[in-house]
Design an enzyme around this catalytic site. Structure first.
Site, PDB file in Angstrom:
ATOM      1  CG  HIS A  70     -98.908  -3.328 -94.269  1.00  0.00           C
ATOM      2  ND1 HIS A  70     -97.967  -4.254 -93.897  1.00  0.00           N
ATOM      3  CD2 HIS A  70     -98.342  -2.570 -95.244  1.00  0.00           C
ATOM      4  CE1 HIS A  70     -96.877  -4.080 -94.628  1.00  0.00           C
ATOM      5  NE2 HIS A  70     -97.074  -3.069 -95.442  1.00  0.00           N
ATOM      6  CD  GLU A  72    -102.522  -6.997 -91.808  1.00  0.00           C
ATOM      7  OE1 GLU A  72    -102.511  -6.060 -92.630  1.00  0.00           O
ATOM      8  OE2 GLU A  72    -101.690  -7.921 -91.826  1.00  0.00           O
ATOM      9  CB  CYS A 105     -99.472  -6.171 -89.502  1.00  0.00           C
ATOM     10  SG  CYS A 105     -99.631  -5.062 -90.903  1.00  0.00           S
ATOM     11  CB  ALA A 177    -107.931  -7.037-129.851  1.00  0.00           C
ATOM     12  CB  THR A 219     -96.303  -3.766-131.513  1.00  0.00           C
ATOM     13  OG1 THR A 219     -96.678  -5.139-131.630  1.00  0.00           O
ATOM     14  CG2 THR A 219     -97.468  -2.949-131.000  1.00  0.00           C
ATOM     15  NE  ARG A 230    -103.901   6.899-124.271  1.00  0.00           N
ATOM     16  CZ  ARG A 230    -103.238   5.823-124.678  1.00  0.00           C
ATOM     17  NH1 ARG A 230    -102.041   5.547-124.182  1.00  0.00           N
ATOM     18  NH2 ARG A 230    -103.765   4.997-125.568  1.00  0.00           N
ATOM     19  N   PRO A 325     -98.547 -11.233-133.184  1.00  0.00           N
ATOM     20  CG  PRO A 325     -99.370 -11.778-135.293  1.00  0.00           C
ATOM     21  CD  PRO A 325     -99.231 -10.643-134.344  1.00  0.00           C
ATOM     22  CG  LEU A 328     -99.027 -12.400-128.409  1.00  0.00           C
ATOM     23  CD1 LEU A 328    -100.461 -12.379-128.927  1.00  0.00           C
ATOM     24  CD2 LEU A 328     -99.021 -12.366-126.882  1.00  0.00           C
TER      25      LEU A 328
HETATM   26  C1  AOF Z   1     -99.519  -7.134 -94.398  1.00  0.00           C
HETATM   27  N1  AOF Z   1    -100.599  -6.381 -94.703  1.00  0.00           N
HETATM   28  O1  AOF Z   1    -101.676  -4.948 -96.042  1.00  0.00           O
HETATM   29  C2  AOF Z   1     -99.584  -5.712 -96.747  1.00  0.00           C
HETATM   30  C3  AOF Z   1     -98.472  -6.548 -96.433  1.00  0.00           C
HETATM   31  O2  AOF Z   1     -92.772  -1.617 -97.111  1.00  0.00           O
HETATM   32  P1  AOF Z   1     -93.974  -2.087 -96.363  1.00  0.00           P
HETATM   33  O3  AOF Z   1     -93.885  -1.823 -94.881  1.00  0.00           O
HETATM   34  O4  AOF Z   1     -95.270  -1.601 -96.933  1.00  0.00           O
HETATM   35  O5  AOF Z   1     -93.995  -3.690 -96.461  1.00  0.00           O
HETATM   36  C4  AOF Z   1     -94.306  -4.294 -97.686  1.00  0.00           C
HETATM   37  C5  AOF Z   1     -94.334  -5.795 -97.481  1.00  0.00           C
HETATM   38  O6  AOF Z   1     -95.302  -6.127 -96.471  1.00  0.00           O
HETATM   39  C6  AOF Z   1     -94.777  -6.534 -98.736  1.00  0.00           C
HETATM   40  O7  AOF Z   1     -93.683  -6.882 -99.531  1.00  0.00           O
HETATM   41  C7  AOF Z   1     -95.472  -7.758 -98.137  1.00  0.00           C
HETATM   42  O8  AOF Z   1     -94.532  -8.719 -97.719  1.00  0.00           O
HETATM   43  C8  AOF Z   1     -96.132  -7.179 -96.900  1.00  0.00           C
HETATM   44  N2  AOF Z   1     -97.439  -6.635 -97.277  1.00  0.00           N
HETATM   45  N3  AOF Z   1     -98.499  -7.245 -95.278  1.00  0.00           N
HETATM   46  O9  AOF Z   1     -99.456  -7.706 -93.312  1.00  0.00           O
HETATM   47  C9  AOF Z   1    -100.674  -5.651 -95.837  1.00  0.00           C
HETATM   48  N4  AOF Z   1     -99.609  -4.962 -97.885  1.00  0.00           N
HETATM   49 ZN    ZN Z   2     -98.205  -5.672 -92.455  1.00  0.00          ZN
END
Ligand code: AOF
Ligand code: ZN
Length: 396
Positions: A70, A72, A105, A177, A219, A230, A325, A328
Site C-alpha cells: 500500500h 504508506e 498500514c 462520440a 453495437t 490496445r 443511443p 445510453l
Molecule cells: C491503504 N493504503 O495504498 C491502499 C489501501 O488486499 P490488500 O491488502 O491490498 O487490501 C486492499 C484494501 O486495502 C482495499 O480494499 C482498501 O480498503 C485498502 N486500500 N489502503 O491504507 C493503500 N490501496
Molecule cells: Zn493499507
C-alpha cells in the site's frame, strides 16, 4: 462557509499556513495516486507523502498494483531510519488496519514512529473503515482528515471503489462520440470513425481504468468491436477489463470478435430470463458467461440494477458504457449514468443516421460543461453523481 477547515477561533486550532500546507500535500498525494492507474484495479489508487513542517518532502509512495505494498508501506519501507518526530504522513485514503493481501498500514506507521497523519478521504471497505484512524489515535498519533474539498476529490478519484462498497454497484461512465448534429455514425463509407486519434487513445485510457467495458447487441452487430485496451497502455494494464454485452435474446454471433476472444478476455452476456437455452449452451462452449437478468422480460433492455450488482460481485468497480443511443438512453432513463465523456467531432452527418437529439438529457448534461480540445474534437466531461453523495460517504 464552504465546509473546509473552520475559521481559527481557539488556541488549539491549526494556523492557516499549516492548513495550506496540509492541503498542498494532500493534493500531491492525489497526484501520486494517479500513477497507480490502471495497475491498482480493483484496489483504490492511493498516494502518500512524508513532509516536514516547512514543506520539505522526505519521501513519496503510491499503490502500484493489487497485491503490492500500500502507498504508506511503500513509502515507509524505503526509509531506513526512524521518521523525524515533526514530520507528517499525508495519505489520500485512510490508512488500513486489516490483513488483506498485504499487512495493515497502521502497523508500520506506528513502528516507524510517525507522530501525525493527515488523510484525504475515508475508506468505504467495511473490513477496515474507520478502524485505522482509531488505532493510530490510540497509539498516541495525531490523526486528522483534510479539508472537505480535497476529501471530495479523493472520493471521486476512487468513485468505483466507493460505489461498490456503499451502493453495491459499479460506477457507470457513459462514453460516446457524435457529430455536431448528434449522430453516432458518419453516413460516409470512407470515414469509419467519428472521433479523431487523440480521442480514441483517451478512450483506451478510460477502458484501462475500468473493470468492464459494456455495450449493447446493436453495437456488436453494427461494429463487431473488441472493447479491449490496445496501444501503448496495453502493457501497463495487468488485467484487461471484462467485456459486457446487453443482449436480451442472445443474438450475439458466434463468429463475433468478442465471442472468438472470450477465453482470452472475459465476455459476460446479459440476457432475459427466458432467452434460448440452446444459444446459451453454444455461447458457454466458447467461454462466454451468459447471465440471465431475473427481472428482465420481453422488450426490456435488461440493464436493471441486478446486472450491475452481479458485476460488482465479480470485482468490477467501474463500468465504461460504450453504447449506442438506444442503450445510453435506457441507462439515462434508469438514472444509472454516473458520469460521462462525450466527444464531438467537427463534422455533420445525415439526420437519418442514429443518434441523440441535442436536447437529450445526456447531451445537455455534456454540453453544459466547458469543452476541452481533444485533437480536432471537443471533449465534454460531466459528473452526474459525485462519489461524495453516496449514502454513507465520508465527504457528504
Ligand atoms: C491503504 N493504503 O495504498 C491502499 C489501501 O488486499 P490488500 O491488502 O491490498 O487490501 C486492499 C484494501 O486495502 C482495499 O480494499 C482498501 O480498503 C485498502 N486500500 N489502503 O491504507 C493503500 N490501496
Ligand atoms: Zn493499507
Amino acid at each position: 462557509m464552504n465546509g473546509d477547515a473552520e475559521e481559527c477561533l481557539g488556541a488549539s486550532c491549526v494556523p492557516r499556513t499549516e492548513r495550506e500546507l496540509d492541503r498542498a500535500m494532500l493534493d500531491k498525494t492525489l497526484e501520486l495516486a494517479e500513477l497507480g492507474r490502471p495497475g491498482a484495479r480493483p484496489n483504490p489508487v492511493v498516494g502518500a507523502v512524508l513532509a516536514m513542517p516547512d514543506g520539505t518532502i522526505i519521501a513519496t509512495g503510491h499503490h502500484v498494483q493489487r497485491g503490492a505494498a500500500h502507498a504508506e508501506r511503500a513509502l515507509l519501507e524505503d526509509i531506513v531510519d526512524q521518521v523525524p518526530g515533526d514530520a507528517t504522513l499525508y495519505v489520500s485514503l485512510e490508512p488500513c488496519s486489516h490483513h488483506g493481501k498485504t499487512p495493515p498500514c497502521t502497523d508500520i506507521i506506528i513502528e516507524r514512529g510517525v507522530t501525525r497523519v493527515v488523510y484525504a478521504s475515508g475508506d468505504a471497505n467495511p473490513d477496515t473503515a474507520g478502524v485505522g484512524p482509531a488505532k493510530l489515535a490510540a497509539a498516541g498519533i495525531v490523526v486528522e482528515r483534510g479539508p472537505t474539498s480535497v476529501e471530495r476529490r479523493a472520493l471521486q478519484q476512487n468513485a468505483g471503489f466507493h460505489s461498490v462498497h456503499l451502493r453495491g454497484r459499479p460506477y457507470v461512465t457513459a462514453k460516446w462520440a457524435m457529430t455536431t448534429n448528434g449522430r453516432f455514425a458518419t453516413g460516409d463509407a470512407e470515414r469509419r470513425w467519428i472521433s479523431g486519434p487523440e480521442s480514441r487513445e483517451f478512450v483506451h485510457y478510460l477502458r484501462a481504468g475500468s473493470g468492464a467495458v459494456a455495450c449493447g447487441i446493436g453495437t456488436v452487430l453494427a461494429d463487431d468491436p473488441q472493447l479491449t485496451v490496445r496501444g501503448p497502455l496495453a502493457d501497463r494494464t495487468p488485467v484487461q477489463p471484462a467485456r459486457v454485452v446487453y443482449d436480451r435474446s442472445l443474438r450475439i454471433p458466434l463468429d463475433s470478435a468478442l465471442v472468438r476472444t472470450a477465453r482470452e478476455v472475459p465476455v459476460i452476456v446479459v440476457c432475459s430470463h427466458d432467452a434460448s437455452p440452446e444459444a446459451e449452451l453454444m455461447l458457454a462452449a466458447t467461454g462466454v458467461e451468459v447471465w440471465r437478468a431475473p427481472e428482465c422480460g420481453p422488450g426490456d433492455p435488461c440493464i436493471g440494477a441486478s446486472s450491475l450488482a452481479m458485476l460488482a460481485e465479480r470485482g468490477i468497480n467501474d463500468v465504461l458504457l460504450e453504447a449506442g443511443p438506444t442503450l445510453l438512453d435506457a441507462f439515462m432513463e434508469a438514472e444509472l449514468v454516473d458520469s460521462l465523456y462525450a466527444f464531438i467531432a467537427p463534422i455533420d452527418a445525415p439526420a437519418s443516421e442514429p443518434g441523440l437529439d441535442l436536447d437529450h438529457p445526456l447531451v445537455r448534461a455534456a454540453l453544459e460543461q466547458s469543452a476541452q480540445p481533444s485533437g480536432d474534437d471537443a471533449m465534454y466531461h460531466a459528473v452526474l453523481q459525485p462519489a461524495w453523495t453516496f449514502p454513507g460517504a465520508t465527504g457528504d
